[in-house]
Write an enzyme that holds these catalytic residues in place. Structure first.
Site, mmCIF file in Angstrom:
data_model
loop_
_atom_site.group_PDB
_atom_site.id
_atom_site.type_symbol
_atom_site.label_atom_id
_atom_site.label_comp_id
_atom_site.label_asym_id
_atom_site.label_seq_id
_atom_site.Cartn_x
_atom_site.Cartn_y
_atom_site.Cartn_z
ATOM 1 N N ALA A 87 39.931 51.952 38.843
ATOM 2 C CA ALA A 87 41.108 52.619 38.226
ATOM 3 C C ALA A 87 40.896 54.295 38.822
ATOM 4 C CB ALA A 87 40.836 52.839 36.923
ATOM 5 N N GLU A 88 39.790 54.702 39.179
ATOM 6 C CA GLU A 88 39.701 55.961 39.559
ATOM 7 C C GLU A 88 40.126 55.886 40.959
ATOM 8 O OE1 GLU A 88 39.209 58.874 38.392
ATOM 9 O OE2 GLU A 88 38.418 60.076 39.954
ATOM 10 N N SER A 119 47.280 42.486 50.907
ATOM 11 C CA SER A 119 47.162 42.786 49.690
ATOM 12 C C SER A 119 48.453 42.663 48.963
ATOM 13 C CB SER A 119 46.423 44.060 49.641
ATOM 14 O OG SER A 119 47.298 45.144 50.062
ATOM 15 N N LEU A 120 48.318 43.029 47.679
ATOM 16 C CA LEU A 120 49.388 42.997 46.636
ATOM 17 C C LEU A 120 50.010 44.383 46.232
ATOM 18 C CD1 LEU A 120 48.277 39.956 44.626
ATOM 19 C CD2 LEU A 120 50.218 39.886 46.226
ATOM 20 N N GLU A 164 49.696 33.086 38.251
ATOM 21 C CA GLU A 164 48.340 33.117 38.175
ATOM 22 C C GLU A 164 47.515 34.083 37.648
ATOM 23 O OE1 GLU A 164 47.158 31.948 42.380
ATOM 24 O OE2 GLU A 164 49.420 31.716 42.299
ATOM 25 N N LYS A 190 44.963 37.053 37.880
ATOM 26 C CA LYS A 190 44.294 37.679 39.013
ATOM 27 C C LYS A 190 42.786 37.855 38.819
ATOM 28 C CE LYS A 190 45.236 41.891 42.164
ATOM 29 N NZ LYS A 190 43.725 42.370 42.405
ATOM 30 N N ASP A 219 39.082 38.704 39.410
ATOM 31 C CA ASP A 219 38.411 39.888 39.896
ATOM 32 C C ASP A 219 37.154 39.453 40.850
ATOM 33 O OD1 ASP A 219 38.290 42.369 40.612
ATOM 34 O OD2 ASP A 219 37.617 43.092 38.623
ATOM 35 N N ARG A 221 37.598 38.787 53.829
ATOM 36 C CA ARG A 221 39.021 39.333 54.363
ATOM 37 C C ARG A 221 38.838 40.685 55.299
ATOM 38 N NH1 ARG A 221 41.653 43.051 50.392
ATOM 39 N NH2 ARG A 221 43.656 43.910 51.658
ATOM 40 N N GLU A 274 39.875 33.059 46.104
ATOM 41 C CA GLU A 274 38.734 34.107 45.515
ATOM 42 C C GLU A 274 37.594 33.641 45.148
ATOM 43 O OE1 GLU A 274 40.216 37.207 45.421
ATOM 44 O OE2 GLU A 274 39.497 38.558 44.134
ATOM 45 N N TYR A 302 44.243 30.373 45.722
ATOM 46 C CA TYR A 302 45.436 30.744 45.314
ATOM 47 C C TYR A 302 46.651 30.993 46.488
ATOM 48 C CZ TYR A 302 43.389 35.183 47.071
ATOM 49 O OH TYR A 302 42.602 36.321 47.665
ATOM 50 N N LYS A 338 54.282 35.178 41.909
ATOM 51 C CA LYS A 338 54.897 34.946 43.244
ATOM 52 C C LYS A 338 56.026 34.203 43.266
ATOM 53 C CE LYS A 338 49.995 34.516 44.979
ATOM 54 N NZ LYS A 338 48.982 33.780 44.828
ATOM 55 N N LYS A 360 49.110 44.485 36.734
ATOM 56 C CA LYS A 360 47.697 44.934 36.183
ATOM 57 C C LYS A 360 47.501 45.000 34.456
ATOM 58 C CE LYS A 360 44.898 46.314 39.103
ATOM 59 N NZ LYS A 360 44.593 46.644 40.440
ATOM 60 N N CYS A 375 10.080 61.872 15.788
ATOM 61 C CA CYS A 375 11.123 61.270 15.497
ATOM 62 C C CYS A 375 12.250 62.462 14.847
ATOM 63 C CB CYS A 375 10.871 60.566 14.320
ATOM 64 S SG CYS A 375 12.218 59.908 13.568
ATOM 65 N N CYS A 417 12.569 62.006 10.997
ATOM 66 C CA CYS A 417 11.491 62.303 10.036
ATOM 67 C C CYS A 417 10.257 63.347 10.435
ATOM 68 C CB CYS A 417 10.859 60.980 9.277
ATOM 69 S SG CYS A 417 9.781 59.970 10.353
ATOM 70 N N CYS A 458 9.081 55.109 16.287
ATOM 71 C CA CYS A 458 8.724 56.273 15.425
ATOM 72 C C CYS A 458 7.822 55.720 14.422
ATOM 73 C CB CYS A 458 9.995 56.741 14.498
ATOM 74 S SG CYS A 458 9.394 57.373 12.825
ATOM 75 N N CYS A 485 10.231 57.245 7.211
ATOM 76 C CA CYS A 485 11.445 57.834 8.095
ATOM 77 C C CYS A 485 12.478 57.451 7.282
ATOM 78 C CB CYS A 485 11.033 57.162 9.361
ATOM 79 S SG CYS A 485 12.502 57.552 10.365
HETATM 80 S S1 IVH Z 1 47.599 36.508 46.443
HETATM 81 C C1 IVH Z 1 49.850 37.601 50.049
HETATM 82 N N1 IVH Z 1 46.731 35.544 44.042
HETATM 83 O O1 IVH Z 1 44.109 40.175 44.917
HETATM 84 C C2 IVH Z 1 49.105 37.774 48.753
HETATM 85 N N2 IVH Z 1 45.619 37.358 45.087
HETATM 86 O O2 IVH Z 1 45.310 42.648 45.866
HETATM 87 C C3 IVH Z 1 47.506 37.693 48.925
HETATM 88 N N3 IVH Z 1 43.483 37.941 43.959
HETATM 89 O O3 IVH Z 1 42.989 40.302 48.067
HETATM 90 C C4 IVH Z 1 47.087 37.537 47.752
HETATM 91 N N4 IVH Z 1 43.675 36.449 42.433
HETATM 92 O O4 IVH Z 1 41.528 39.333 46.465
HETATM 93 C C5 IVH Z 1 46.519 36.547 44.991
HETATM 94 N N5 IVH Z 1 45.859 34.615 42.280
HETATM 95 C C6 IVH Z 1 45.893 35.617 43.195
HETATM 96 C C7 IVH Z 1 44.713 36.365 43.106
HETATM 97 C C8 IVH Z 1 44.600 37.083 44.215
HETATM 98 C C9 IVH Z 1 43.076 37.652 42.860
HETATM 99 C C10 IVH Z 1 43.136 39.128 44.784
HETATM 100 C C11 IVH Z 1 42.719 38.902 46.222
HETATM 101 C C12 IVH Z 1 43.543 39.781 47.166
HETATM 102 C C13 IVH Z 1 44.175 40.879 45.977
HETATM 103 C C14 IVH Z 1 45.333 41.582 46.283
#
Ligand code: IVH
Length: 785
Positions: free
Chosen positions: A33-34, A81-82, A121, A123, A125, A144, A181, A233, A297, A321, A415, A418, A445, A451
């Protein structure tokens, strides 16, 4: 340099470093998140100052360099990536772009418009992996990496149990690259961390790091030992297409033996996507694996081709997310809490931070070993994780952000409640008659019920529903009673008076009377309930039930020796020692006595459970002595040869050698050369017998023994041995020991304080021995005291 320029350079340097740690070292130092926040800050700055964008900016690339230890692999089709959506509005915007991109009629004011079909689907982790199948055979696995170049981890992926090495069925394209994944389930992660902790190894902050660290091991044996799983996936390079839709692709992959998500669904239009997001979100904690969002998708592959890509993200897919489970915050202080058993536990006081929708201001630190393992200092920036309904945890320190005035965390000497001394607990390992000590992770303690913290917790436990079940005494009321000095031990509950309670917060006339009635009602607890209520460390409800069922009287439970307790199902030596030392403790004994004096009547069966009575054997007793180098086999041989424990103790060397090989025979001898071992052995045996346990092999041996056929009676107190031990000694000579004197009694052993039994013996003119004469008599039969 302008402020924007400076900040851009700062952000790039920081993001580059985090990228490296995440992708190359598998040791991210800040939560996702950071990272996302820093990344977005950079993106926004670059958008505002396009002239400052350079090709080496982290916004212009995906992923990171491959770790050089593995051979590099080029992805013919880049691994992308997405884009992310955080809000519903982001999702609606995504859908609008898809509709527009496909030239479909857009929704009008009334919402009616084209509905795009999306696959949905979770996502997962974990980390993205590409699997290459040639003619149905797995030939390569790759990470990757930076999306273009990854690492060859073929050997490692082959150890992941649900990745097929050969495809099932037929009809697959000659070249088939599958993407998915690799992840670790929540249960697998917990198990792995527990074993790592036990082995003194490195633990992982979360399942993703654990999966990444496990997969990118140079030693694939380590990978094989880790609970990794794969979920497919999508596709990479394929020599022939085999379906028209994304879901069609996945279903075909499933038929060929590849695992796909159980949660795969088709949504008609954006509204159903949002429903899916909410449904999975509601079930997020209950899912067996961790997810950080859901992925939508466009289902039609033709539509996907039409939409194409923008930079390195597909225009036809998006990740929606969920709130992050990890956040950064500051450790303001560490305070120490005292629990029921006196354990002094460090608790982190944090600068309040929202983690997945909940404000977190405290986190458990478990014990001082954990503080040391984290390398935690007050003032540190830390990563907090709140997964499911688990209490928030500090999973990592961001050492780079440690301020100069950070202070070490120190266990207090006294403690905090106490003022009693705080001691480090010792771990006792018992094996083969030896005890070895090491430092435990827990500090305690020593004040116990003196106590306030321990007393409060002890009372709260004592009155709880599954213990004494005293209704009307909540935590707040217990705190008041203790703080007012009205209750100093559980026994004080039974002398509480109306005028002491009424007027306390929450206690009016009626509720005071109700409480007194509830206390009175609790005066006849079952034995199991009472044992559980005592709060003996490591004794939960189940163990309390086992103790009550088997031993059937409080007196036996209080007296039982640790070795005797280990006859009970599921009671190991450690717990047995805890139970024994609890009842050995004078203070605990006084509290129990007071409870009984104040009218507690414990409902007990009285009669020893038959299965327990029958569970003792002589070889079992010998085995429990843990004589070095004598296992159960040796114990059996000794039992068979000598028939009684006394026989084993007194055995001459030649007899002993007949029973056992020299080394073991010597060990037995050396063991019983120590008087305290003899005393221990005899007291275990004596107690088992006093509890009414007996074993077969003894009966056979009685004939031919000097006192066979005789009945003896023991009365008065003996000073050199307990009556139980005297009884065993007589029995080892073949005598029966009875509880009352009759004309059939052969001899009475009378110690000081003997009363009616001695009088009767004299009346009947029976033989009477005092202790000295008895000891001399035993000596004549070669039995030492
Ligand atoms: S699709 C072009 N589907 O999320 C699309 N990615 O931020 C490519 N991930 O690198 C990814 N679950 O490691 C897709 N059901 C899912 C996923 C998924 C996890 C991860 C994957 C990818 C990252 C994209």
């Amino acid at each position: 340099m302008t402020a924007a320029q400076t900040r851009i350079l700062e952000l790039r340097a920081e993001l580059d470093e985090h990228n490296y740690r995440y992708h190359v070292l598998d040791e991210p130092s800040i939560p996702d998140a950071e990272y996302d926040r820093l990344f977005h800050e950079l993106k926004a700055l670059e958008a505002a100052h396009p002239d400052l964008v350079t090709s080496d900016s982290p916004t212009q690339r995906v992923g990171s360099t491959a770790l050089s230890a593995f051979t590099q692999v080029r992805h013919e089709m880049p691994m992308l990536s997405l884009g992310n959506a955080f809000e519903e509005a982001d999702m609606r915007e995504f859908d609008r772009r898809v509709v527009e991109g496909l030239d479909l009629p857009a929704g009008d004011l009334f919402g009616a418009g084209a509905e795009v079909q999306y696959s949905c689907e979770p996502k997962l982790d974990g980390l993205a992996v590409s699997l290459l199948y040639q003619d149905g055979v797995l030939v390569r696995g790759a990470t990757r990496g930076d999306g273009t170049t990854g690492e060859d981890i073929s050997v490692n992926v082959r150890t992941v149990r649900n990745i097929p090495l050969k495809l099932k069925g037929s009809g697959w394209p000659a070249t088939l690259e599958v993407r998915g994944e690799v992840y670790m389930s929540k249960a697998g992660f917990e198990r792995l961390n527990a074993t790592q902790l036990e082995a003194g190894g490195k633990t992982f902050a979360n399942p993703r790091n654990a999966a990444a660290g496990s997969l990118r091991q140079l030693d694939s044996k380590i990978t094989a030992s880790r609970p990794l799983e794969f979920c497919c996936y999508g596709l990479g390079q394929v020599s022939a297409e085999f379906a028209d839709t994304h879901i069609g692709n996945l279903q075909q992959l499933k038929a060929w033996g590849l695992p796909i998500s159980h949660e795969l669904k088709l949504a008609n239009g954006i509204a159903q996507c949002l429903d899916y997001y909410r449904d999975i979100g509601a079930r997020r904690d209950a899912l067996p694996y961790e997810i950080d969002g859901v992925v939508f998708k466009v289902n039609s592959l033709a539509a996907q081709r039409e939409l194409g890509f923008r930079a390195r993200e597909p225009r036809w897919a998006i990740a929606h997310k969920f709130p992050a489970l990890e956040e950064l915050t500051e450790l303001l202080d560490v305070e120490f809490q005292v629990g029921r058993t006196g354990a002094v536990t460090p608790v982190a006081r944090l600068k309040p931070v929202k983690v997945a929708g909940v404000t977190v201001a405290n986190a458990t630190l478990h014990n001082m070993d954990e503080v040391a393992r984290l390398g935690l200092m007050i003032g540190d920036t830390v990563i907090i994780r709140r997964a499911g309904d688990v209490i928030p945890q500090v999973v990592q320190v961001v050492t780079e952000r440690r301020p100069a005035d950070a202070r070490p965390v120190q266990i207090p000497e006294c403690c905090p409640v106490c003022g009693s001394h705080v001691e480090r607990t010792q771990l006792v390992k018992r094996s083969k008659g030896r005890e070895t000590f090491s430092e435990g992770a827990v500090y305690r303690c020593v004040g116990r019920l003196a106590c306030g913290a321990q007393l409060k917790q002890a009372i709260i436990h004592f009155v709880s529903r599954r213990a004494m079940d005293i209704e009307g005494l909540g935590e707040k009321s217990v705190e008041q009673l203790v703080d007012e000095g009205l209750v100093r031990s559980p026994a004080d509950l039974y002398i509480l008076r109306f005028e002491q309670i009424v007027g306390l917060e929450g206690f009016a006339e009626l509720s005071s009377n109700n409480l007194l009635a509830a206390i009175a009602d609790s005066k006849r607890p079952g034995l199991a309930r009472f044992i559980y209520a005592l709060g003996i460390p490591d004794v939960g409800e189940e163990t309390a039930k086992v103790l009550a069922r088997s031993l059937a009287s409080l007196e036996r439970v209080q007296q039982a020796l640790p070795q005797v307790l280990t006859y009970l199902p599921d009671v190991g030596l450690e717990v047995a020692h805890e139970i024994h030392s609890f009842f050995e403790d004078a203070h605990n004994r006084a509290v129990i006595e007071q409870l009984l004096e104040r009218g507690l009547q414990i409902q007990e069966q009285g009669e020893l459970a038959a299965e327990f009575a029958a569970s003792a054997t002589l070889d079992g007793v010998i085995d429990k002595l843990n004589i070095p180098s004598v296992g159960p086999g040796g114990a059996k041989k000794l039992a068979d040869k000598f028939g009684t424990l006394q026989g084993v103790i007194d055995a001459d060397w030649l007899d002993m050698r007949q029973a056992l090989p020299e080394k073991q025979a010597k060990a037995v001898r050396a063991f019983f050369d120590e008087p305290h071992h003899v005393a221990l052995a005899l007291s275990i045996e004596a107690q088992l017998k006093a509890f009414g346990m007996h074993w077969e092999s003894e009966k056979k041996q009685v004939e031919g023994l000097p006192l066979a056929g005789q009945t003896w009676v023991l009365t008065g107190s003996l000073e050199l041995m307990s009556r139980d031990v005297a009884k065993v000694k007589l029995e080892s000579l073949g005598a029966k020991v009875a509880g009352s004197v009759s004309a059939k009694t052969h001899c009475v052993v009378a110690g000081p304080g003997a009363g009616s039994k001695l009088a009767k013996a004299n009346e009947l003119g029976l033989k009477v021995l005092d202790e000295a004469a008895f000891v001399a008599f035993l000596g004549q039969h070669n039995i030492a005291v």
